[in-house]
Motif scaffolding. Sequence first.
Motif, mmCIF file in Angstrom:
data_model
loop_
_atom_site.group_PDB
_atom_site.id
_atom_site.type_symbol
_atom_site.label_atom_id
_atom_site.label_comp_id
_atom_site.label_asym_id
_atom_site.label_seq_id
_atom_site.Cartn_x
_atom_site.Cartn_y
_atom_site.Cartn_z
ATOM 1 N N LYS A 2 0.843 -1.189 0.000
ATOM 2 C CA LYS A 2 0.000 0.000 0.000
ATOM 3 C C LYS A 2 0.881 1.242 0.000
ATOM 4 O O LYS A 2 0.623 2.200 -0.710
ATOM 5 C CB LYS A 2 -0.909 -0.021 1.220
ATOM 6 C CG LYS A 2 -1.877 1.141 1.266
ATOM 7 C CD LYS A 2 -2.818 1.001 2.429
ATOM 8 C CE LYS A 2 -3.856 2.103 2.423
ATOM 9 N NZ LYS A 2 -4.798 1.973 3.520
ATOM 10 N N ALA A 99 -6.335 -6.394 1.127
ATOM 11 C CA ALA A 99 -7.377 -5.390 1.412
ATOM 12 C C ALA A 99 -7.032 -4.059 0.738
ATOM 13 O O ALA A 99 -7.905 -3.407 0.152
ATOM 14 C CB ALA A 99 -7.535 -5.208 2.919
ATOM 15 N N ALA A 100 -5.772 -3.661 0.810
ATOM 16 C CA ALA A 100 -5.340 -2.414 0.169
ATOM 17 C C ALA A 100 -5.505 -2.517 -1.348
ATOM 18 O O ALA A 100 -5.930 -1.551 -1.997
ATOM 19 C CB ALA A 100 -3.884 -2.119 0.527
ATOM 20 N N LYS A 102 -7.737 -4.185 -2.978
ATOM 21 C CA LYS A 102 -9.165 -3.988 -3.276
ATOM 22 C C LYS A 102 -9.521 -2.501 -3.235
ATOM 23 O O LYS A 102 -10.258 -2.009 -4.092
ATOM 24 C CB LYS A 102 -10.028 -4.753 -2.267
ATOM 25 C CG LYS A 102 -9.973 -6.250 -2.441
ATOM 26 C CD LYS A 102 -10.791 -6.936 -1.355
ATOM 27 C CE LYS A 102 -10.683 -8.443 -1.454
ATOM 28 N NZ LYS A 102 -11.396 -9.119 -0.359
ATOM 29 N N GLU A 103 -8.987 -1.781 -2.246
ATOM 30 C CA GLU A 103 -9.244 -0.343 -2.135
ATOM 31 C C GLU A 103 -8.718 0.412 -3.351
ATOM 32 O O GLU A 103 -9.367 1.337 -3.831
ATOM 33 C CB GLU A 103 -8.599 0.216 -0.867
ATOM 34 C CG GLU A 103 -9.300 -0.165 0.406
ATOM 35 C CD GLU A 103 -8.597 0.410 1.632
ATOM 36 O OE1 GLU A 103 -8.002 1.510 1.535
ATOM 37 O OE2 GLU A 103 -8.631 -0.265 2.677
ATOM 38 N N TYR A 104 -7.544 0.033 -3.849
ATOM 39 C CA TYR A 104 -6.968 0.708 -5.008
ATOM 40 C C TYR A 104 -7.921 0.667 -6.185
ATOM 41 O O TYR A 104 -8.145 1.668 -6.860
ATOM 42 C CB TYR A 104 -5.651 0.072 -5.456
ATOM 43 C CG TYR A 104 -4.542 0.098 -4.451
ATOM 44 C CD1 TYR A 104 -4.447 1.099 -3.489
ATOM 45 C CD2 TYR A 104 -3.579 -0.891 -4.449
ATOM 46 C CE1 TYR A 104 -3.426 1.101 -2.569
ATOM 47 C CE2 TYR A 104 -2.549 -0.891 -3.527
ATOM 48 C CZ TYR A 104 -2.475 0.112 -2.583
ATOM 49 O OH TYR A 104 -1.461 0.107 -1.679
ATOM 50 N N GLU A 106 -11.012 0.351 -6.158
ATOM 51 C CA GLU A 106 -12.228 1.126 -5.919
ATOM 52 C C GLU A 106 -11.956 2.609 -6.171
ATOM 53 O O GLU A 106 -12.844 3.349 -6.558
ATOM 54 C CB GLU A 106 -12.726 0.921 -4.490
ATOM 55 C CG GLU A 106 -13.266 -0.473 -4.229
ATOM 56 C CD GLU A 106 -13.574 -0.717 -2.769
ATOM 57 O OE1 GLU A 106 -13.446 0.210 -1.929
ATOM 58 O OE2 GLU A 106 -13.933 -1.869 -2.433
ATOM 59 N N GLN A 107 -10.727 3.036 -5.965
ATOM 60 C CA GLN A 107 -10.349 4.441 -6.095
ATOM 61 C C GLN A 107 -9.872 4.809 -7.499
ATOM 62 O O GLN A 107 -9.842 5.979 -7.844
ATOM 63 C CB GLN A 107 -9.245 4.783 -5.092
ATOM 64 C CG GLN A 107 -9.673 4.623 -3.660
ATOM 65 C CD GLN A 107 -8.495 4.795 -2.712
ATOM 66 O OE1 GLN A 107 -7.399 5.175 -3.102
ATOM 67 N NE2 GLN A 107 -8.723 4.504 -1.443
#
Length: 176
Positions: A2, A99-100, A102-104, A106-107
């Motif tokens: 991340k 988890a990070a 997945k966030e990437y 989404e962003q």
Amino acid sequence: MKKWLLAVVTAVVLAACGDTDTAEQSSKTTEQIIEEGTIGFEVLGDSIEEATNVPEAEKAAVIAAFNEYIDAFNSGDAERYGKTTAVNAVGFDYEQDVAAYKEYFEQYDYIIKTAEDVTITKYSEDEVQLYANVTTKLLEAGSDEELSDHGRQVTVFVKEDGAWKVTSIHYIGNMN
């Protein structure tokens, strides 16, 4: 990992602004990596030496693992990406990394890595260090401006359940 993506975005933004402190920090980071011996060669200069003791079958397996890591990263599929990284990684926490990831996605509408000059620089039966020049392009969701960063990356692999998996990444962005 991340932190890596945040560093990529920060390096691109600061490079565009001509931030010399970031270049100095990058140089200090390079010196620290070399002094601590965490990678088997200097990533300064243009010459990268290929390890000579790599059995052909292992070379093919490591390069295939690296290519799958890049392809899985680019796919946006967290499950596929997670299969390329070591559960007992040294450089990151596996659960936090997935988890990070997945966030990437989404962003960002996309995050695409490409690699050139892929070279195994250090080999043992337990660990491999693979050098590559990596370009990362990303597009923040809702934006029409693509960000790009290019740097030198050493991806460290270990064998886990008989397969080569990413255990840590050392990345230094180019400041030009």
